[in-house]
Design an enzyme around this catalytic site. Structure first.
Site, PDB file in Angstrom:
ATOM      1  N   GLU A   1      99.707  80.442  59.707  1.00  0.00           N
ATOM      2  CA  GLU A   1      98.560  79.607  60.070  1.00  0.00           C
ATOM      3  C   GLU A   1      98.785  79.058  61.471  1.00  0.00           C
ATOM      4  OE1 GLU A   1      97.888  76.078  57.677  1.00  0.00           O
ATOM      5  OE2 GLU A   1      95.782  76.050  58.262  1.00  0.00           O
TER       6      GLU A   1
ATOM      7  N   LYS B   1      88.479  78.904  57.984  1.00  0.00           N
ATOM      8  CA  LYS B   1      88.908  77.972  56.927  1.00  0.00           C
ATOM      9  C   LYS B   1      87.709  77.154  56.449  1.00  0.00           C
ATOM     10  CE  LYS B   1      92.730  74.665  56.245  1.00  0.00           C
ATOM     11  NZ  LYS B   1      93.862  74.061  56.985  1.00  0.00           N
TER      12      LYS B   1
ATOM     13  N   CYS C   1      95.343  78.208  53.864  1.00  0.00           N
ATOM     14  CA  CYS C   1      96.054  76.973  53.513  1.00  0.00           C
ATOM     15  C   CYS C   1      95.343  76.122  52.468  1.00  0.00           C
ATOM     16  CB  CYS C   1      96.332  76.178  54.792  1.00  0.00           C
ATOM     17  SG  CYS C   1      97.664  74.970  54.595  1.00  0.00           S
TER      18      CYS C   1
END
Ligand SMILES: *[C@@H]1O[C@H](CO)[C@@H](O)[C@H](O)[C@H]1NC(C)=O
Length: 235
Positions: free
Chosen positions: A1, A70, A111
């Protein structure tokens, strides 16, 4: 990430790139050179004045197949203790992101997206057999939840789950947990990195996946007359 940038909202504007840009151009070249599907972690992406945390995916000919922005931004504010507001600088993505390979369909998250069971469930409903999440948990959330969440997503949906974390750097502003992993549809961790940089190999056994789904047919035995998780947006 965010492999091209230190992890922290104050760094993202400086390190953000357009797609295509310097980092993703390199990823595209490497995918082509090695003739592989390449899920390129994530970078802060700049587009039309907004920043996103974005995972680009390249096919064996180097073309960009999909990019996942994301969806769930990590905002936490415990007064007097910790404040981390990704949304201070980042905008959330609004799309599901999956791509097809000759082997199977792959769904993507980044994440914090891993904490949302609904996202994984939507991917599984749409035929994904492997879910991949680049992510950087920290030294508190890592030991508590990193593996548990991957195993949860894998068992709930009877899919493979793979994660890729930055290696641990104790001197960084944000210290990542590390421990990239691959979990099988039975919930077993079949590959696990340490905290250092390394290359991790694992087989994705679709026959085993089919067997597990046959033995415990939860996907067929859901009570959709009582409950449902539905995408609210076509993709
Ligand atoms: C890790 O993140 C959590 C959630 O933001 C926070 O509560 C915790 O203090 C952080 N731990 C470390 C070691 O930075």
């Amino acid at each position: 990430e965010c492999f091209n940038s230190p992890y922290g909202t104050k760094y993202f504007p400086e390190y953000a790139e357009k797609i295509p840009g310097e980092s993703t151009q390199k990823l595209s070249e490497v995918a082509k050179e090695c003739s592989v599907y390449l899920i390129g972690g994530s970078i802060p992406e700049e587009d039309a004045g907004k920043l996103y945390n974005t995972c680009p995916v390249f096919g064996p000919d180097g073309t960009l197949l999909v990019k996942h922005r994301k969806i769930h931004l990590f905002d936490i504010d415990v007064p007097g203790k910790i404040t981390f507001q990704e949304s201070e600088t980042l905008s959330p993505g609004d799309s599901f992101s999956a791509f097809d390979t000759p082997y199977c369909r792959v769904g993507l998250g980044i994440c914090y997206d891993l904490r949302f069971a609904e996202l994984a469930q939507v991917y599984a409903q749409r035929g994904c057999q492997l879910l991949v999440y680049p992510g950087a948990f920290n030294l508190t959330t890592g030991p508590a939840h990193w593996e548990l969440l991957q195993r949860g997503r894998a068992v709930d949906n009877q899919v493979y789950v793979a994660t890729a974390s930055p290696a641990r750097d104790d001197k960084a502003a944000y210290v990542a947990w590390g421990h990239s992993s691959v979990v099988d549809p039975w919930g077993e961790v079949i590959a696990r990195a340490g905290t250092e940089e390394m290359v991790l190999y694992s087989d994705i056994d679709l026959k085993k996946l089919a067997e597990i789904r046959q033995q415990i047919p939860i996907l067929r035995q859901k009570r959709s007359d009582l409950y449902a998780v539905e995408p609210k947006k076509p993709w």
